[in-house]
Design a protein around this motif. Structure first.
Motif, short mmCIF file in Angstrom:
data_model
loop_
_atom_site.label_atom_id
_atom_site.label_comp_id
_atom_site.label_asym_id
_atom_site.label_seq_id
_atom_site.Cartn_x
_atom_site.Cartn_y
_atom_site.Cartn_z
N ARG A 45 42.33 36.43 41.60
CA ARG A 45 41.34 35.90 42.32
C ARG A 45 39.88 36.65 42.93
N CYS A 46 38.52 37.45 42.72
CA CYS A 46 37.36 37.35 43.22
C CYS A 46 37.61 37.32 44.21
N GLY A 47 37.82 37.65 45.67
CA GLY A 47 37.33 37.33 46.95
C GLY A 47 36.38 36.59 47.52
N VAL A 48 35.39 37.08 46.50
CA VAL A 48 33.87 36.55 47.14
C VAL A 48 33.34 35.48 46.20
N CYS A 49 33.98 35.09 45.49
CA CYS A 49 33.00 33.74 44.48
C CYS A 49 34.32 33.33 44.39
N GLY A 50 35.69 33.63 44.36
CA GLY A 50 37.25 33.11 43.58
C GLY A 50 36.93 32.49 42.70
N LYS A 51 36.93 34.12 41.33
CA LYS A 51 36.38 33.45 40.26
C LYS A 51 37.87 33.75 40.18
N HIS A 52 38.56 33.00 38.36
CA HIS A 52 40.15 34.08 37.84
C HIS A 52 39.68 34.86 37.33
N CYS A 53 40.57 35.94 37.58
CA CYS A 53 40.62 37.07 36.48
C CYS A 53 42.04 37.11 35.97
N LYS A 54 42.09 37.27 34.32
CA LYS A 54 43.35 37.72 33.57
C LYS A 54 44.17 38.56 34.35
N SER A 55 43.71 39.73 34.46
CA SER A 55 43.78 40.72 35.24
C SER A 55 43.95 41.65 36.27
N PHE A 56 45.01 42.44 36.68
CA PHE A 56 43.60 43.11 38.25
C PHE A 56 42.30 44.02 36.91
N GLU A 57 43.16 44.66 36.17
CA GLU A 57 42.07 45.14 35.38
C GLU A 57 40.35 44.83 35.46
N SER A 58 40.63 43.16 34.89
CA SER A 58 39.48 42.52 34.68
C SER A 58 38.47 42.26 36.17
N LEU A 59 39.29 42.23 36.83
CA LEU A 59 38.71 41.64 38.17
C LEU A 59 37.98 42.40 38.69
N ARG A 60 38.92 44.14 38.08
CA ARG A 60 38.21 45.23 39.11
C ARG A 60 36.49 45.37 38.01
N GLU A 61 36.49 45.16 36.72
CA GLU A 61 35.63 44.74 36.06
C GLU A 61 34.13 44.28 36.39
N HIS A 62 35.10 42.57 36.91
CA HIS A 62 33.82 42.02 37.37
C HIS A 62 33.53 42.55 39.17
N LEU A 63 33.82 43.28 39.78
CA LEU A 63 33.70 43.75 41.33
C LEU A 63 33.34 44.71 41.47
N THR A 64 33.54 46.01 39.99
CA THR A 64 32.92 46.82 40.18
C THR A 64 32.36 47.94 38.85
N GLY A 65 32.44 46.82 37.47
CA GLY A 65 32.45 47.65 36.55
C GLY A 65 30.67 47.70 36.39
N PRO A 66 30.50 48.56 35.10
CA PRO A 66 28.81 48.44 34.27
C PRO A 66 28.14 47.04 34.91
N LEU A 67 28.94 45.69 34.72
CA LEU A 67 28.28 44.62 34.55
C LEU A 67 29.03 43.34 35.63
N ALA A 68 29.01 44.78 36.77
CA ALA A 68 29.31 43.30 38.39
C ALA A 68 28.69 42.40 38.09
N LYS A 69 29.21 41.49 38.96
CA LYS A 69 28.18 40.29 38.98
C LYS A 69 27.63 40.54 40.65
N ALA A 70 26.41 40.68 40.30
CA ALA A 70 25.70 41.60 41.70
C ALA A 70 26.30 41.03 42.98
N ASN A 71 26.20 39.65 43.51
CA ASN A 71 26.58 39.49 45.20
C ASN A 71 28.02 39.74 44.99
N CYS A 72 28.56 39.15 43.98
CA CYS A 72 30.26 40.09 44.87
C CYS A 72 30.76 41.47 44.52
#
Length: 344
Positions: A45-72
């Motif tokens: 889960r994202c420690g900022v918004c609490g969103k579930h991710c399927k894997s640590f790879e998708s969590l990393r994309e959510h936080l640091t990828g090219p389309l990462a959520k700005a606030n997170c």
């Protein structure tokens, strides 16, 4: 003639998943999503918004990828650990955490001639009488393969190593291949004909390994008990392939977990996989329940889980209750930690 003003549009209701925040126009689509997603507290889960991710790879994309959520992304860049993806409460805490989080590289055992299994076990003062008391919860195993067959492409186990959770060597042996070696793969294994000159027969290696893994438990009890009784969890790199080459059968529910890197020293591989395994096993998850919320109270009055109810019943439930009933479809690393009370 004046045109009549259009009546204001009624905003459509959106049904939002309480775990991954996906939204659906129809409640039935949300239900279908929950039935197939198997959301649970064991997902990253994202420690900022609490969103579930399927894997640590998708969590990393959510936080640091090219389309990462700005606030997170901004928050994580300030207080997040890029190794374990944990969010710390301050920069000072992050700096302290990083010193402990980075796993040091293990020292390789090398390919020097090492005493075979019996003398190695004697050095460790390791015997059947104290097996149960001294055996750690998990065992890491790794094998080195040489080549057999006319083109050297057939994998033959030529070296095997087992360690405990304390990273101490429990068993090491050079293995006598069942057929002639046609390629020692020296550039990868470091093995030569000399290493296998006095190698242990494969059948004897099998017996030694199973003695360690069974830990005094009978094979019958291992196969009928979901926790394996006193038998040990087995972790390793491509572990099923190693077991195949050793011609060893071990129950699937006691295998943990296939992790592959570029290491080629069996002791180094064992230490690496054991460190990774213990890190994942010690992950902190939220409690199974959402907390003292209305969803929790409702879920406590509903028997069964998502797999045991019909769609019409689901559509009457709130997204939070649907999430409360959703269960993981895999065995999480952290659940191995809870087995300690059953095995000890």
């Amino acid at each position: 003639m004046e045109s009549q003003p259009h009546p204001p549009k009624t905003p459509s209701t959106r049904h939002k998943c309480s775990a991954c925040y996906k939204q659906y126009k129809k409640k039935e689509h949300l239900v279908e999503h929950m039935l197939s997603s198997f959301h649970s507290v064991h997902q990253p889960r994202c420690g900022v918004c609490g969103k579930h991710c399927k894997s640590f790879e998708s969590l990393r994309e959510h936080l640091t990828g090219p389309l990462a959520k700005a606030n997170c992304s901004t928050t994580f860049s300030e207080r997040g650990c890029s190794q374990c993806m944990k969010l710390l409460d301050s920069i000072a805490s992050l700096n302290e955490h990083k010193d402990m989080c980075c796993l040091p590289a293990p020292a390789p055992l090398g390919t020097v001639k090492i005493p075979n299994a019996e003398s190695q076990l004697d050095v460790l003062d390791y015997n059947g009488e104290n097996l149960i008391e001294r055996r750690p919860e998990a065992i890491a195993m790794d094998c080195e393969m040489v080549g057999g067959g006319s083109d050297g492409s057939l994998d033959l186990c030529a070296r095997v190593c087992l360690i405990g959770e304390d990273e101490k060597l429990l068993f090491h042996a050079y293995v006598e291949p069942p057929i002639p070696v046609t390629n020692y793969r020296y550039e990868v294994t470091g093995l030569t004909e000399e290493h296998l000159r006095d190698a242990m027969p494969l059948k004897e290696v099998q017996e030694k390994i199973l003695q360690i893994l069974y830990n005094g438990e009978s094979i019958g009890r291992i196969r009928v008990r979901s926790d394996g009784g006193r038998a040990r969890l087995l972790v390793g790199h491509n572990i099923e392939h190693d077991l195949d080459c050793l011609r060893v059968n071990y129950p699937d529910h006691l295998l943990r977990y296939d992790i592959q890197t570029g290491f080629h020293d069996p002791y180094e591989d064992c230490v690496s996989v054991m460190r990774l395994y213990k890190r994942m096993r010690d992950l902190e998850h939220r409690k199974e329940s959402i907390g003292g919320s209305l969803a929790t109270q409702c879920a406590q009055n509903i028997t069964g889980d998502l797999a045991s109810r019909n769609t019409k019943e689901f559509e009457k439930m709130t997204p939070d209750v649907l999430y409360q009933l959703s269960k993981s479809n895999y065995w999480c690393w952290c659940l191995d930690q809870s087995q300690n009370t059953h095995n000890n």
